[in-house]
Design a protein around this motif. Structure first.
Motif, short mmCIF file in Angstrom:
data_model
loop_
_atom_site.label_atom_id
_atom_site.label_comp_id
_atom_site.label_asym_id
_atom_site.label_seq_id
_atom_site.Cartn_x
_atom_site.Cartn_y
_atom_site.Cartn_z
N SER A 1 7.03 -10.57 36.11
CA SER A 1 8.46 -10.74 36.36
C SER A 1 9.05 -11.89 35.54
O SER A 1 10.25 -12.14 35.58
CB SER A 1 8.72 -11.01 37.85
OG SER A 1 8.03 -12.16 38.28
N LEU B 1 13.50 -9.37 38.93
CA LEU B 1 12.83 -8.42 39.82
C LEU B 1 13.78 -7.33 40.28
O LEU B 1 14.99 -7.56 40.44
CB LEU B 1 12.26 -9.15 41.04
CG LEU B 1 10.94 -9.90 40.84
CD1 LEU B 1 10.69 -10.81 42.02
CD2 LEU B 1 9.78 -8.93 40.67
N ALA C 1 15.41 -12.53 47.65
CA ALA C 1 14.32 -13.29 48.26
C ALA C 1 13.10 -13.37 47.34
O ALA C 1 12.50 -14.43 47.18
CB ALA C 1 13.93 -12.64 49.60
N ARG C 2 12.75 -12.24 46.72
CA ARG C 2 11.57 -12.24 45.84
C ARG C 2 11.79 -13.11 44.61
O ARG C 2 10.88 -13.83 44.17
CB ARG C 2 11.25 -10.80 45.44
CG ARG C 2 10.67 -9.97 46.57
CD ARG C 2 10.38 -8.55 46.11
NE ARG C 2 9.80 -7.74 47.17
CZ ARG C 2 9.58 -6.43 47.07
NH1 ARG C 2 9.87 -5.79 45.95
NH2 ARG C 2 9.05 -5.77 48.09
N VAL C 3 12.99 -13.01 44.04
CA VAL C 3 13.29 -13.85 42.87
C VAL C 3 13.24 -15.32 43.26
O VAL C 3 12.71 -16.16 42.52
CB VAL C 3 14.66 -13.48 42.27
CG1 VAL C 3 15.15 -14.59 41.33
CG2 VAL C 3 14.56 -12.18 41.50
N GLU D 1 11.50 -16.75 45.66
CA GLU D 1 10.11 -17.17 45.88
C GLU D 1 9.38 -17.41 44.57
O GLU D 1 8.68 -18.42 44.40
CB GLU D 1 9.38 -16.10 46.70
CG GLU D 1 9.85 -16.00 48.14
CD GLU D 1 9.25 -14.80 48.86
OE1 GLU D 1 8.50 -14.05 48.19
OE2 GLU D 1 9.54 -14.61 50.06
N ARG D 2 9.54 -16.48 43.62
CA ARG D 2 8.81 -16.63 42.37
C ARG D 2 9.39 -17.72 41.48
O ARG D 2 8.67 -18.38 40.74
CB ARG D 2 8.78 -15.29 41.62
CG ARG D 2 8.02 -14.24 42.39
CD ARG D 2 7.46 -13.16 41.54
NE ARG D 2 6.76 -12.17 42.34
CZ ARG D 2 6.20 -11.07 41.86
NH1 ARG D 2 6.25 -10.83 40.56
NH2 ARG D 2 5.58 -10.22 42.65
N THR D 3 10.70 -17.93 41.59
CA THR D 3 11.30 -19.03 40.84
C THR D 3 10.78 -20.36 41.35
O THR D 3 10.46 -21.26 40.57
CB THR D 3 12.84 -18.99 40.95
OG1 THR D 3 13.32 -17.76 40.41
CG2 THR D 3 13.46 -20.15 40.16
N ALA E 1 4.56 -16.40 37.96
CA ALA E 1 5.51 -15.30 38.13
C ALA E 1 4.98 -13.94 37.69
O ALA E 1 5.57 -12.92 38.03
CB ALA E 1 6.80 -15.61 37.35
N THR F 1 16.12 -8.21 49.58
CA THR F 1 14.73 -8.28 49.10
C THR F 1 14.68 -8.78 47.66
O THR F 1 13.83 -9.60 47.31
CB THR F 1 14.06 -6.90 49.19
OG1 THR F 1 14.10 -6.45 50.55
CG2 THR F 1 12.62 -6.96 48.72
N ALA F 2 15.59 -8.28 46.82
CA ALA F 2 15.62 -8.70 45.41
C ALA F 2 15.85 -10.20 45.31
O ALA F 2 15.15 -10.90 44.57
CB ALA F 2 16.72 -7.94 44.67
N ALA G 1 14.43 -4.43 43.35
CA ALA G 1 14.08 -4.12 44.74
C ALA G 1 15.07 -3.09 45.28
O ALA G 1 16.17 -2.93 44.75
CB ALA G 1 14.12 -5.38 45.58
#
Length: 206
Positions: free
Chosen positions: A111, A28, A38-40, A42-44, A108, A35-36, A30
């Motif tokens: 991403s 991802l 955190a988002r990775v 969450e999706r992982t 995911a 943010t980058a 960001a």
């Protein structure tokens, strides 16, 4: 210098794969590092949860790589950050690749990345024993031939060096109907998995 003859013998043995390994990742972009990451993360976690829901044990899920780096865009635009997390997934269901991939995509979205698929034999010890025996037989046959050409007789073995090679996939294919939706069945063919042992053997003269 020791007298005698040094020869190289090799043996290769094939077997039927019993494990599927897939490298799946989440990547991802960001505007900031936090943010980058955190988002990775969450999706992982969502991908891992989806895979476990499809019967993949936690012990067969492991992190392969994690990276975060600054991503430079065109001059004059804001700098962003790219984060990624790659996990290795192991499954004993060799024909279950399509279902696992679909579950990961659902979790995911765009991403998701896939960095490789491999069929393997989890315990190759018996294949290695067989390949080693073939390699030594070949080495001895070569040494006996060379000894006879030189007018000598073989004595005891004074040194052995071993090298192992592994060929996870000899034949593999992935097929999907043209124009079919993504959740259509994806069939993979394991083919054969081979191991090869090379021995360098030194025989002294009798």
């Amino acid at each position: 210098m020791d007298t005698g003859v040094s020869v190289v013998g090799s043996g290769r043995v094939s077997g039927t794969p019993d494990v599927l390994r897939v490298m799946l990742g989440v990547e991802l972009f960001a505007p900031d590092v936090a943010t980058a990451v955190a988002r990775v993360g969450e999706r992982t976690e969502a991908v891992v949860a989806a895979l476990r829901a499809h019967g993949i044990e936690g012990s067969r899920l492991s992190t392969s790589t994690v990276s975060v780096f600054q991503h430079y865009r065109e001059p004059g635009t804001d700098v962003g950050y790219q984060a990624s997390h790659t996990i290795q997934v192991e499954s004993k269901e060799l024909t279950g690749f399509g279902a696992l991939l679909n579950a990961a995509v659902d979790a995911a979205g765009n991403s998701l990345t896939m960095n490789g698929l491999q069929f393997d034999i989890e315990d190759k010890s018996e294949l290695l024993v067989q390949a080693r025996e073939l390699a030594f037989q070949q080495a001895r046959a070569k040494a006996e031939h060379l000894a006879s050409l030189a007018g000598f007789s073989l004595g005891a073995v004074s040194a052995i060096a071993e090298t192992q090679n592994h060929f996870p996939i000899r034949r593999a294919a992935a097929n999907a109907s043209k124009g079919a939706p993504f959740d259509a069945a994806i069939n993979v063919t394991p083919g054969d998995t081979s191991v090869e042992v090379t021995l360098e053997v030194h025989f002294a003269w009798a």
